[in-house]
Motif scaffolding. Structure first.
Motif, PDB file in Angstrom:
ATOM      1  N   LEU A 165      55.274 -13.914  19.647  1.00  0.00           N
ATOM      2  CA  LEU A 165      55.626 -14.865  18.592  1.00  0.00           C
ATOM      3  C   LEU A 165      55.496 -16.303  19.069  1.00  0.00           C
ATOM      4  CD1 LEU A 165      58.751 -13.082  17.066  1.00  0.00           C
ATOM      5  CD2 LEU A 165      56.500 -13.315  16.012  1.00  0.00           C
ATOM      6  N   GLN A 166      55.903 -16.573  20.298  1.00  0.00           N
ATOM      7  CA  GLN A 166      55.788 -17.929  20.842  1.00  0.00           C
ATOM      8  C   GLN A 166      54.326 -18.335  20.999  1.00  0.00           C
ATOM      9  OE1 GLN A 166      58.071 -17.606  24.425  1.00  0.00           O
ATOM     10  NE2 GLN A 166      60.037 -18.039  23.407  1.00  0.00           N
ATOM     11  N   GLU A 167      53.473 -17.441  21.450  1.00  0.00           N
ATOM     12  CA  GLU A 167      52.049 -17.745  21.576  1.00  0.00           C
ATOM     13  C   GLU A 167      51.416 -17.983  20.217  1.00  0.00           C
ATOM     14  OE1 GLU A 167      50.344 -14.539  23.702  1.00  0.00           O
ATOM     15  OE2 GLU A 167      51.147 -15.165  25.672  1.00  0.00           O
ATOM     16  N   MET A 168      51.844 -17.228  19.221  1.00  0.00           N
ATOM     17  CA  MET A 168      51.323 -17.442  17.872  1.00  0.00           C
ATOM     18  C   MET A 168      51.717 -18.828  17.362  1.00  0.00           C
ATOM     19  SD  MET A 168      49.559 -16.193  15.375  1.00  0.00           S
ATOM     20  CE  MET A 168      49.497 -14.438  15.716  1.00  0.00           C
ATOM     21  N   ALA A 169      52.952 -19.245  17.649  1.00  0.00           N
ATOM     22  CA  ALA A 169      53.384 -20.572  17.217  1.00  0.00           C
ATOM     23  C   ALA A 169      52.583 -21.672  17.917  1.00  0.00           C
ATOM     24  CB  ALA A 169      54.872 -20.743  17.492  1.00  0.00           C
ATOM     25  N   ARG A 170      52.312 -21.540  19.225  1.00  0.00           N
ATOM     26  CA  ARG A 170      51.508 -22.537  19.949  1.00  0.00           C
ATOM     27  C   ARG A 170      50.091 -22.592  19.410  1.00  0.00           C
ATOM     28  NH1 ARG A 170      53.401 -19.689  24.532  1.00  0.00           N
ATOM     29  NH2 ARG A 170      55.425 -20.442  25.286  1.00  0.00           N
ATOM     30  N   THR A 184      50.368 -26.258   6.114  1.00  0.00           N
ATOM     31  CA  THR A 184      50.837 -24.865   6.038  1.00  0.00           C
ATOM     32  C   THR A 184      50.949 -24.242   7.421  1.00  0.00           C
ATOM     33  OG1 THR A 184      49.754 -24.639   3.879  1.00  0.00           O
ATOM     34  CG2 THR A 184      50.377 -22.607   5.033  1.00  0.00           C
ATOM     35  N   THR A 185      49.949 -24.503   8.295  1.00  0.00           N
ATOM     36  CA  THR A 185      50.006 -23.955   9.655  1.00  0.00           C
ATOM     37  C   THR A 185      51.179 -24.555  10.436  1.00  0.00           C
ATOM     38  OG1 THR A 185      48.425 -25.644  10.362  1.00  0.00           O
ATOM     39  CG2 THR A 185      47.551 -23.476   9.753  1.00  0.00           C
ATOM     40  N   HIS A 186      51.497 -25.819  10.171  1.00  0.00           N
ATOM     41  CA  HIS A 186      52.629 -26.448  10.835  1.00  0.00           C
ATOM     42  C   HIS A 186      53.947 -25.770  10.415  1.00  0.00           C
ATOM     43  CE1 HIS A 186      54.975 -29.573  12.769  1.00  0.00           C
ATOM     44  NE2 HIS A 186      55.669 -29.725  11.637  1.00  0.00           N
ATOM     45  N   ILE A 187      54.049 -25.500   9.129  1.00  0.00           N
ATOM     46  CA  ILE A 187      55.261 -24.814   8.637  1.00  0.00           C
ATOM     47  C   ILE A 187      55.353 -23.406   9.225  1.00  0.00           C
ATOM     48  CG2 ILE A 187      56.406 -23.893   6.586  1.00  0.00           C
ATOM     49  CD1 ILE A 187      55.214 -26.238   5.024  1.00  0.00           C
ATOM     50  N   MET A 188      54.216 -22.708   9.291  1.00  0.00           N
ATOM     51  CA  MET A 188      54.222 -21.348   9.837  1.00  0.00           C
ATOM     52  C   MET A 188      54.561 -21.352  11.328  1.00  0.00           C
ATOM     53  SD  MET A 188      51.000 -19.538   7.906  1.00  0.00           S
ATOM     54  CE  MET A 188      51.336 -17.998   8.742  1.00  0.00           C
ATOM     55  N   ALA A 189      54.098 -22.395  12.041  1.00  0.00           N
ATOM     56  CA  ALA A 189      54.422 -22.493  13.465  1.00  0.00           C
ATOM     57  C   ALA A 189      55.930 -22.659  13.655  1.00  0.00           C
ATOM     58  CB  ALA A 189      53.669 -23.662  14.093  1.00  0.00           C
ATOM     59  N   ASN A 190      56.557 -23.466  12.803  1.00  0.00           N
ATOM     60  CA  ASN A 190      58.002 -23.632  12.886  1.00  0.00           C
ATOM     61  C   ASN A 190      58.735 -22.312  12.593  1.00  0.00           C
ATOM     62  OD1 ASN A 190      57.721 -26.353  13.502  1.00  0.00           O
ATOM     63  ND2 ASN A 190      57.868 -26.995  11.354  1.00  0.00           N
ATOM     64  N   GLU A 191      58.186 -21.593  11.611  1.00  0.00           N
ATOM     65  CA  GLU A 191      58.802 -20.310  11.272  1.00  0.00           C
ATOM     66  C   GLU A 191      58.675 -19.315  12.426  1.00  0.00           C
ATOM     67  OE1 GLU A 191      60.567 -19.519   8.680  1.00  0.00           O
ATOM     68  OE2 GLU A 191      60.322 -21.437   7.648  1.00  0.00           O
ATOM     69  N   ALA A 194      61.196 -20.234  15.086  1.00  0.00           N
ATOM     70  CA  ALA A 194      62.550 -19.827  14.687  1.00  0.00           C
ATOM     71  C   ALA A 194      62.718 -18.314  14.817  1.00  0.00           C
ATOM     72  CB  ALA A 194      62.830 -20.276  13.253  1.00  0.00           C
ATOM     73  N   LEU A 195      61.663 -17.567  14.434  1.00  0.00           N
ATOM     74  CA  LEU A 195      61.723 -16.110  14.554  1.00  0.00           C
ATOM     75  C   LEU A 195      61.794 -15.679  16.019  1.00  0.00           C
ATOM     76  CD1 LEU A 195      61.669 -13.402  13.119  1.00  0.00           C
ATOM     77  CD2 LEU A 195      59.172 -13.492  13.150  1.00  0.00           C
ATOM     78  N   ALA A 196      61.065 -16.353  16.890  1.00  0.00           N
ATOM     79  CA  ALA A 196      61.120 -16.034  18.319  1.00  0.00           C
ATOM     80  C   ALA A 196      62.516 -16.302  18.883  1.00  0.00           C
ATOM     81  CB  ALA A 196      60.073 -16.855  19.069  1.00  0.00           C
ATOM     82  N   GLN A 197      63.153 -17.405  18.449  1.00  0.00           N
ATOM     83  CA  GLN A 197      64.510 -17.703  18.898  1.00  0.00           C
ATOM     84  C   GLN A 197      65.491 -16.646  18.412  1.00  0.00           C
ATOM     85  OE1 GLN A 197      65.393 -20.048  20.972  1.00  0.00           O
ATOM     86  NE2 GLN A 197      67.602 -19.599  20.853  1.00  0.00           N
ATOM     87  N   GLU A 201      67.894 -13.959  20.607  1.00  0.00           N
ATOM     88  CA  GLU A 201      69.324 -13.735  20.394  1.00  0.00           C
ATOM     89  C   GLU A 201      69.624 -12.254  20.135  1.00  0.00           C
ATOM     90  OE1 GLU A 201      70.528 -16.291  17.259  1.00  0.00           O
ATOM     91  OE2 GLU A 201      70.162 -18.151  18.380  1.00  0.00           O
ATOM     92  N   ILE A 202      68.753 -11.586  19.392  1.00  0.00           N
ATOM     93  CA  ILE A 202      68.954 -10.160  19.121  1.00  0.00           C
ATOM     94  C   ILE A 202      68.856  -9.349  20.405  1.00  0.00           C
ATOM     95  CG2 ILE A 202      67.973  -8.151  17.953  1.00  0.00           C
ATOM     96  CD1 ILE A 202      67.211  -9.981  15.649  1.00  0.00           C
ATOM     97  N   ILE A 203      67.882  -9.707  21.261  1.00  0.00           N
ATOM     98  CA  ILE A 203      67.729  -8.998  22.535  1.00  0.00           C
ATOM     99  C   ILE A 203      68.970  -9.190  23.396  1.00  0.00           C
ATOM    100  CG2 ILE A 203      66.444  -8.989  24.707  1.00  0.00           C
ATOM    101  CD1 ILE A 203      63.932  -9.587  23.104  1.00  0.00           C
ATOM    102  N   PHE A 204      69.504 -10.407  23.418  1.00  0.00           N
ATOM    103  CA  PHE A 204      70.713 -10.671  24.207  1.00  0.00           C
ATOM    104  C   PHE A 204      71.900  -9.863  23.676  1.00  0.00           C
ATOM    105  CE2 PHE A 204      74.650 -13.118  24.752  1.00  0.00           C
ATOM    106  CZ  PHE A 204      74.705 -13.174  26.143  1.00  0.00           C
ATOM    107  N   MET A 205      72.055  -9.807  22.350  1.00  0.00           N
ATOM    108  CA  MET A 205      73.148  -9.057  21.757  1.00  0.00           C
ATOM    109  C   MET A 205      72.998  -7.560  22.028  1.00  0.00           C
ATOM    110  SD  MET A 205      73.453 -11.097  18.128  1.00  0.00           S
ATOM    111  CE  MET A 205      74.602  -9.910  17.467  1.00  0.00           C
TER     112      MET A 205
END
Length: 258
Positions: A165-170, A184-191, A194-197, A201-205
């Motif tokens: 997900l992080q590589e896709m955002a970069r 649109t690509t800028h908005i998708m990169a932000n999404e 956020a999904l990677a973050q 958190e889910i992995i940590f939990m």
């Protein structure tokens, strides 16, 4: 075999609880039995020529209830609970919350004991049954994995998914376009970021929850093992007849302290 300790603990707890509550309900109900000698010395309350004892026996025979007190037999034992052995049936039915209703306590104190036996039965059954269920789930998952079917293959997030997900955002941020597609690509990169973050958190939990789960199960396994180590020698010594249960328990306690 994997659940032998939990099954042994369940059987032991239920047996001890049934004996305890059967004895309590028997003696509590027995105390309220009226004295037959006193009933035989007074006339009946219904105005007839018979004694209170004769009227008492008639009422108990017809309805198992009497205006003179709890219905008991000639040994001054309650009709519903003639002895401790037969009372074990009521204790087992009550502790497992089945409740056939064929026998039940008729005094207030007896009903309080019945309520305690129900609550105790639920608590005594819950913990070992959870242990047995966990062992069954582990064996079932091992069987599925052995035949190539893992139901939890996609249950947990992995760091590789976060990295993708992080590589896709970069990659999307590297796209340069002044058109509407660039926004649109800028908005998708932000999404994607956020999904990677969120995935992190889910992995940590999940990791924290799994560690806590394993710690609790480990402590519970140790507790059951210690319990079996204590009770089995005491039961064998009692059955052999060489050592009393009290002395066997004292010897086991001293050996544990030493």
């Amino acid at each position: 075999r994997n659940s032998s300790h939990a099954a042994l603990a369940l059987a032991f707890f239920l047996t001890m609880g049934a004996v305890l509550f059967a004895s309590l309900i028997f003696y509590v109900e027995k105390v309220t039995c009226p004295e037959r000698t006193d009933l035989s010395n007074y006339p009946s309350d219904d105005g007839s020529n018979r004694t209170q004892l004769e009227h008492y026996l008639e009422q108990c025979h017809l309805t198992r209830t009497s205006s003179y007190g709890l219905c008991c037999d000639e040994n001054e034992s309650p009709l519903d609970f003639p002895d401790i052995v037969q009372t074990l049936w009521w204790a087992a039915v009550t502790m497992t919350t089945v409740g056939f209703g064929d026998t039940f306590p008729r005094t207030r104190v007896g009903r309080c004991i019945g309520g305690l036996s129900m609550l105790s039965g639920v608590l005594l059954i819950a913990l070992p049954v959870a242990m047995i269920g966990r062992k069954f789930q582990e064996v079932y998952l091992q069987h599925l994995r052995s035949i190539g079917k893992d139901p939890c293959a996609n249950c947990y997030r992995t760091p590789q998914q976060v990295k993708e997900l992080q590589e896709m955002a970069r990659w999307m941020r590297t796209l340069q376009s002044r058109s509407e597609l660039g926004e649109t690509t800028h908005i998708m990169a932000n999404e994607f970021e956020a999904l990677a973050q969120l995935e992190q958190e889910i992995i940590f939990m999940q990791t924290t929850d799994l560690m806590k789960h394993r710690t609790v199960l480990k402590h519970f396994d140790v507790l059951l093992s210690k319990f079996v180590e204590i009770t089995v020698p005491i039961q064998r010594s009692s059955l052999d007849g060489n050592v009393s249960p009290k002395k066997a328990w004292e010897h086991q306690r001293i050996s544990m302290i030493g």
